[in-house]
Design a protein around this motif. Structure first.
Motif, PDB file in Angstrom:
ATOM      1  N   VAL A  16       0.864  -1.193   0.000  1.00 57.85           N
ATOM      2  CA  VAL A  16       0.000   0.000   0.000  1.00 57.85           C
ATOM      3  C   VAL A  16       0.888   1.227   0.000  1.00 57.85           C
ATOM      4  N   ARG A  17       0.526   2.127  -0.909  1.00 56.20           N
ATOM      5  CA  ARG A  17       1.305   3.377  -0.970  1.00 56.20           C
ATOM      6  C   ARG A  17       0.369   4.548  -0.641  1.00 56.20           C
ATOM      7  N   LEU A  18       0.803   5.255   0.307  1.00 57.51           N
ATOM      8  CA  LEU A  18       0.039   6.450   0.739  1.00 57.51           C
ATOM      9  C   LEU A  18       0.691   7.679   0.133  1.00 57.51           C
ATOM     10  N   ARG A  19      -0.101   8.327  -0.680  1.00 61.37           N
ATOM     11  CA  ARG A  19       0.512   9.506  -1.311  1.00 61.37           C
ATOM     12  C   ARG A  19       0.442  10.704  -0.345  1.00 61.37           C
ATOM     13  N   PRO A  20       1.253  11.723  -0.665  1.00 63.44           N
ATOM     14  CA  PRO A  20       1.203  12.929   0.179  1.00 63.44           C
ATOM     15  C   PRO A  20      -0.122  13.681  -0.016  1.00 63.44           C
ATOM     16  N   VAL A  21      -0.436  14.522   0.905  1.00 66.32           N
ATOM     17  CA  VAL A  21      -1.609  15.401   0.751  1.00 66.32           C
ATOM     18  C   VAL A  21      -1.294  16.383  -0.358  1.00 66.32           C
ATOM     19  N   GLY A  97      -6.547   1.591  -6.997  1.00 66.02           N
ATOM     20  CA  GLY A  97      -6.902   2.673  -6.056  1.00 66.02           C
ATOM     21  C   GLY A  97      -7.888   3.627  -6.699  1.00 66.02           C
ATOM     22  N   GLN A  98      -8.338   4.477  -5.870  1.00 64.20           N
ATOM     23  CA  GLN A  98      -9.319   5.442  -6.373  1.00 64.20           C
ATOM     24  C   GLN A  98      -8.641   6.470  -7.255  1.00 64.20           C
ATOM     25  N   THR A  99      -9.461   7.247  -7.939  1.00 61.72           N
ATOM     26  CA  THR A  99      -8.897   8.275  -8.809  1.00 61.72           C
ATOM     27  C   THR A  99      -8.082   9.261  -7.983  1.00 61.72           C
ATOM     28  N   SER A 100      -7.048   9.718  -8.585  1.00 66.35           N
ATOM     29  CA  SER A 100      -6.163  10.713  -7.984  1.00 66.35           C
ATOM     30  C   SER A 100      -5.349  10.193  -6.796  1.00 66.35           C
ATOM     31  N   SER A 101      -5.365   8.880  -6.608  1.00 63.29           N
ATOM     32  CA  SER A 101      -4.619   8.337  -5.464  1.00 63.29           C
ATOM     33  C   SER A 101      -3.137   8.116  -5.797  1.00 63.29           C
ATOM     34  N   GLY A 102      -2.808   8.237  -7.096  1.00 61.79           N
ATOM     35  CA  GLY A 102      -1.385   8.091  -7.480  1.00 61.79           C
ATOM     36  C   GLY A 102      -1.062   6.796  -8.222  1.00 61.79           C
ATOM     37  N   LYS A 103      -2.043   6.130  -8.829  1.00 60.59           N
ATOM     38  CA  LYS A 103      -1.799   4.859  -9.568  1.00 60.59           C
ATOM     39  C   LYS A 103      -0.859   5.102 -10.748  1.00 60.59           C
ATOM     40  N   THR A 104      -1.253   6.100 -11.569  1.00 60.99           N
ATOM     41  CA  THR A 104      -0.449   6.364 -12.757  1.00 60.99           C
ATOM     42  C   THR A 104       0.938   6.830 -12.359  1.00 60.99           C
ATOM     43  N   TYR A 105       0.960   7.697 -11.358  1.00 64.26           N
ATOM     44  CA  TYR A 105       2.231   8.224 -10.846  1.00 64.26           C
ATOM     45  C   TYR A 105       3.132   7.053 -10.448  1.00 64.26           C
ATOM     46  N   THR A 106       2.591   6.111  -9.773  1.00 66.79           N
ATOM     47  CA  THR A 106       3.383   4.968  -9.296  1.00 66.79           C
ATOM     48  C   THR A 106       3.769   4.034 -10.433  1.00 66.79           C
ATOM     49  N   GLU A 201      -7.527  16.350 -12.738  1.00 66.18           N
ATOM     50  CA  GLU A 201      -7.666  17.056 -14.018  1.00 66.18           C
ATOM     51  C   GLU A 201      -7.292  16.162 -15.188  1.00 66.18           C
ATOM     52  N   THR A 202      -6.372  15.250 -14.958  1.00 66.22           N
ATOM     53  CA  THR A 202      -5.975  14.335 -16.030  1.00 66.22           C
ATOM     54  C   THR A 202      -6.222  12.910 -15.571  1.00 66.22           C
ATOM     55  N   SER A 203      -7.466  12.601 -15.312  1.00 63.02           N
ATOM     56  CA  SER A 203      -7.809  11.279 -14.808  1.00 63.02           C
ATOM     57  C   SER A 203      -7.753  10.248 -15.918  1.00 63.02           C
ATOM     58  N   SER A 204      -7.098   9.143 -15.596  1.00 63.96           N
ATOM     59  CA  SER A 204      -7.073   8.046 -16.556  1.00 63.96           C
ATOM     60  C   SER A 204      -8.429   7.365 -16.500  1.00 63.96           C
ATOM     61  N   ARG A 205      -9.089   7.318 -17.638  1.00 58.40           N
ATOM     62  CA  ARG A 205     -10.444   6.810 -17.638  1.00 58.40           C
ATOM     63  C   ARG A 205     -10.510   5.363 -18.088  1.00 58.40           C
ATOM     64  N   ALA A 240      -8.109   1.822 -13.834  1.00 59.24           N
ATOM     65  CA  ALA A 240      -8.895   3.069 -13.684  1.00 59.24           C
ATOM     66  C   ALA A 240      -9.300   3.211 -12.213  1.00 59.24           C
ATOM     67  N   GLY A 241      -9.766   4.392 -11.886  1.00 61.04           N
ATOM     68  CA  GLY A 241     -10.122   4.657 -10.484  1.00 61.04           C
ATOM     69  C   GLY A 241     -11.235   3.747  -9.980  1.00 61.04           C
ATOM     70  N   SER A 242     -11.061   3.289  -8.776  1.00 53.05           N
ATOM     71  CA  SER A 242     -11.995   2.319  -8.232  1.00 53.05           C
ATOM     72  C   SER A 242     -13.153   2.953  -7.444  1.00 53.05           C
TER      73      SER A 242
END
Ligand SMILES: Nc1ncnc2c1ncn2[C@@H]1O[C@H](COP(=O)(O)OP(=O)(O)OP(=O)(O)O)[C@@H](O)[C@H]1O
Length: 891
Positions: A16-21, A97-106, A201-205, A240-242
């Motif tokens: 599990v990766r917790l992204r920063p605020v 993970g949910q949208t904006s949680s950092g999936k693509t980033y990771t 803003e750039t959500s992977s759909r 995609a976001g869950s």
């Protein structure tokens, strides 16, 4: 693809990766509710009322705090699984993970790190060959799309019994290098469906699957068991976001996306839950495109790592808890990864082809020949050396044998012959008493003639004013060899004794010396014997032979024959010194055709000499020399020119322009015969000129009519046409030889001399016409006449000669080989005799070649430069024949 023997059962690696605020969350004071209590423990810090319903701490394989960078996440949460692909094990890395949680980033970071390390591994293993292929797809609204293709048309999923689910027509690029991969990743990023959501803003759909297939094999083939080819793929899956659609304030398009996305994600959740429960019941892989495509990675033949990404914000606690619940299920899922060893025939063939190409390239490079090649060359050379040594040994043995025989014969000859000479020297009448009988065999005749030659010298020397001198050693050599032959080849009951003299030689220098002496004496009126000598050798010879024939007295007849022997030696040995010829004062008296070689049959009497082994005489056939039918009046020189009695038509065909002059010549009386040589010389010169003109003229002028009557014209073929006509003409001549019982030696030399050169056609034309004439004369007579009988007798003589020569010229092994080859039974008697009777009895080319080869071996005088075409009657093109091969082998 075949599975490896080892099966690895292991749980999915879950972290599990917790992204920063992020800035937006910080701005609204949406603080963090989670704390990483340890490397594998996540603790919920919140105070929400529902807290009692959920666990406060969560344990996974690895928990990454917001401070952890992606490199660390890769190293500890994905690397081991990702690099399994290099060992032939399928693997998958998921980001959930949910949208904006950092999936693509990771996932972007993990993909890049994985690729970099895969290339690093390849560089560190030069002994193996790697093939990398890359494909990419997205599942958007439950449609599969190729991210490497501009075509947005959805792709179908197919079920392959061996590979499982495959995406039809999915582009698979073979990577050239790492740069090529980065280019393709950029393409994928540009192609992926993105859109703006309330949270991103750039959500992977869509669900994105990047697939890298790695095939590796050893560069050197080490056998089927040792040279394995591994093939596996690693999937980098950015889901995609869950989140639930309502939570993202989705509406319209985003709402529709969410329902489809959720379908795949819901199915994924179901599959994971089902698998985590121990594989009981039906696993709904086929309920969504995502689970269908990734079936092997979900509890199948793959190692799997799932990185669950979380937002730390208080507002996303519910989604975060769902993510953690998913992670809880996932960590219980067990997969059965195994090494995928490719041993298909196709791969094996491919590998062998590569190996072959490599070896070929090695061989092409100079200086890189393999050891085995060197060894082969050395072996070959050794064999050659061995053969040469054996040949040398045989030659040395043969030389020793001959030397020893020669010594014996010299001893015998010197004893016997000295006695003989003494008797003759002191008893002039003894010569008469030893005159040759009329029916003396040719063997005896030859030797007697030799003795006579010596004897004459002695007698001349014994004339008043001359002191008797000892014969030269050279003459003694001749005698030695004569006796040697008589001893070496004792008469065989079934072979006539008289037939050993068909091929003999003349000791040139000695005889020329004698001839010069005779010529000198002939100019002296005080020498009665020389005064009787005719002006020309031809007339002289005829006169002597006529005298011999007419002489009733055996003694006188013997003397006549002896004189014939002297006069017959107008001929030069093949190995005569050319300088001697130049110095010869009366060279014009030499027969045209026989400047270098001597020819004899019954019309010449020969002395043997030590030069025999280097000289050769062609034996004309009886039809040819007319020795019988013409009462031996034809001079030797005529034997190799056109027959004196040839029909006028034949002459006209060959040399039409000479008919008039020939007619005059024929009508003349005494000078006609004397001029025949000159006439033929003139004809030959004209033919030569014609040939040269033809060669120089235009191709269409190659055929020259030699007469006014086209039906009888002589055609001189162009070189190109001659190459076609030559075999036919050759075969016709062979058949005519057979029909006309032509001399075996003549056939052999003719066959070996004329090899299809464009200048040969003159000789062959002459030979053909000559033979045709003889054949016609046979037929005209209706039944075998005296000429035929004579020819047959000559042939038999030749066979007897060959029969004798075989003893000396053929080794036992060679004879045995020939008997076998020529179908002479081992148990039969007189096999050597049988062999001699078989030579030149067929007209097929194989038999002819074998016969010619055998005969040439018997006479052993066919050395380059010794036998020349002038032997066959034409004296031009001398310059063309120097150094030419005598073989007809290539014809
Ligand atoms: N660990 C992190 N450190 C710093 N920034 C991060 C981290 N994780 C995510 N972000 C940032 O958060 C934003 C959203 O991240 P990202 O797009 O990866 O989310 P996502 O889960 O892929 O969203 P979606 O499902 O909508 O595509 C990005 O701007 C990204 O840079």
């Amino acid at each position: 693809m075949a599975g490896g023997e080892e099966q690895q059962q292991e749980r999915i690696l879950v972290s599990v990766r917790l992204r920063p605020v992020n800035a937006r969350e910080a701005e609204r004071g949406d603080g963090t509710e989670w704390e990483c209590a340890g490397p594998a423990t996540l603790k919920f810090l919140g105070t929400i009322p529902e807290r009692a319903m959920f666990p406060a701490t969560y344990t996974y394989d690895r928990v990454f705090s917001p401070e952890c960078n992606t490199r660390q996440v890769y190293e500890e949460g994905a690397k081991e699984v990702a690099l399994s692909v290099l060992s032939g094990i399928n693997s998958s890395i998921f980001a959930y993970g949910q949208t904006s949680s950092g999936k693509t980033y990771t996932m972007v970071g993990i993909t890049e790190h994985s690729m970099a390390e895969i290339y690093a591994y390849i560089d560190q293993h030069p002994d193996r060959e790697f093939i990398l292929k890359f494909s990419a797809m997205e599942i958007y609204n439950e449609a599969v799309r190729d991210l490497l293709s501009s075509d947005a048309a959805p792709l179908r999923l197919l079920d392959d019994p061996e590979k499982g689910t495959v995406v039809e027509k999915l582009t698979e690029e073979t990577l050239r290098d790492k740069g090529h991969l980065l280019e393709l990743l950029a393409v994928c990023e540009a192609q992926r469906q993105i859109g703006e959501t309330a949270l991103n803003e750039t959500s992977s759909r869509s669900h994105q699957i990047l697939r890298l297939t790695v095939e590796s094999s050893t560069k050197q083939f080490l056998g089927k068991g040792n040279s394995s080819t591994l093939q596996a793929c690693v999937n980098f899956v950015d889901l995609a976001g869950s989140e639930r659609a309502s939570q993202t304030a989705a509406s319209g398009m985003r709402l529709k996306e969410g329902s489809h996305i959720n379908k795949s994600l819901l199915t994924l959740g179901k599959v994971i839950r089902q698998l985590s429960g121990g594989r009981n019941g039906h696993i709904p892989y086929r309920d969504s495109k995502l689970t269908r495509i990734l079936q092997s990675s979900l509890g199948g033949n793959a190692r799997t790592a799932i990185i669950c990404t979380m937002s730390p914000a208080h507002s996303h606690v519910e989604q975060s808890r769902n993510t953690l619940l998913f992670a809880n299920c996932a960590k219980n899922v067990v997969t059965n990864a195994q090494v995928n060893v490719v041993m298909s025939d196709k791969a094996l063939v491919k590998h062998l082809q590569r190996e072959l190409t490599r070896l070929e390239n090695e061989l092409k490079l100079p200086g890189s020949a393999s050891c085995s090649t060197h060894a082969e060359v050395l072996k070959e050379k050794d064999e050659q050396i061995k053969k040469l040594e054996e040949q040398l040994k045989e030659l040395m043995e043969e030389k020793d044998t001959v030397q020893s025989e020669l010594q014996n014969f010299r001893k015998v000859a010197s004893d016997d012959h000295l006695n003989y000479l003494k008797a003759r020297l002191w008893d002039p009448h003894s010569r008469s008493s030893e005159s040759l009988p009329r029916n003396m065999s040719e063997d005896a005749l030859s030797c007697s003639d030799t003795y006579d030659l010596v004897d004459q010298d002695l007698l001349i020397d014994a004339q008043p004013g001359h002191f008797p001198r000892r014969p030269s050693n050279h003459v003694f050599d001749s005698i030695d060899e004569c006796q040697e032959n008589l001893v070496a080849y004792p008469a065989v009951p079934d072979v006539p004794e008289e037939h050993c003299k068909e091929v003999q030689c003349i000791e040139t220098n000695e005889l020329r010396e004698r001839r010069s002496q005779e010529s000198f004496h002939a100019q002296k009126p005080e020498t009665p014997e020389k005064e009787r000598r005719p002006e020309t050798p031809e007339k002289e010879r005829r006169l002597i032979m006529d005298q011999a024939e007419d002489c009733p007295d055996e003694e006188k007849r013997g003397e006549s024959i002896t004189k014939t022997a002297e006069n017959a030696i107008e001929l030069y040995a093949c190995d005569s010194d050319p300088s001697f010829e130049i110095e010869k004062p009366n060279v014009d008296e030499e027969p045209l055709a026989l400047r270098r070689c001597v020819i004899s049959s019954r019309d010449t009497v020969l002395a043997r000499s030590s030069s025999c082994k280097a000289s050769f005489m062609v034996i004309p056939n009886s039809w040819f020399d007319d020795s019988t039918s013409m009462n031996m009046t034809t001079p030797p020189s005529e034997n190799f020119k056109f027959p004196r009695r040839r029909p006028e038509q034949v002459r006209r065909n060959l040399f039409p322009e000479k008919v008039a002059s020939d007619a005059i010549t024929d009508n003349s009386t005494g000078n006609a015969e004397e001029e025949s040589v000159a006439n033929d010389t003139s004809r030959v010169t004209e033919v030569k000129q014609q040939t040269e003109q033809n060669d120089a003229s235009q191709p269409q002028e190659n055929q020259v009519q030699a007469g006014t009557d086209s039906s009888t014209s002589t055609t001189f073929e162009s070189p190109s046409r001659w190459s076609f006509d030559f075999p036919k003409k050759q075969q016709e001549i062979i058949e005519l030889w057979h029909e006309c019982h032509i001399s075996i030696v003549h056939r052999t030399y003719f066959f070996l001399l004329f090899n299809g050169d464009h200048t040969d056609h003159i000789y062959m034309e002459v030979e053909h016409r000559r033979l045709s004439f003889i054949k016609n004369s046979f037929i005209a007579d209706g039944e075998p006449n005296a000429t035929v009988a004579s020819s047959l007798k000559s042939l038999r003589n030749e066979r007897d000669m060959l029969y004798r020569q075989m003893v000396r010229k053929l080794s036992l092994a060679e004879k045995e080989s020939l008997y076998s080859k020529w179908g002479i039974e081992r148990s039969s008697k007189q096999r050597r005799l049988q062999l001699s009777r078989l030579i030149w009895t067929q007209t097929d080319m194989e038999h002819v070649r074998e016969s010619a080869e055998l005969v040439s071996k018997m006479v052993q005088h066919l050395e380059r430069g010794q036998a020349i075409k002038e032997m066959f009657g034409l004296s031009f093109s001398l310059n063309l024949r120097s150094g030419r091969s005598f073989s007809w082998g290539g014809a």
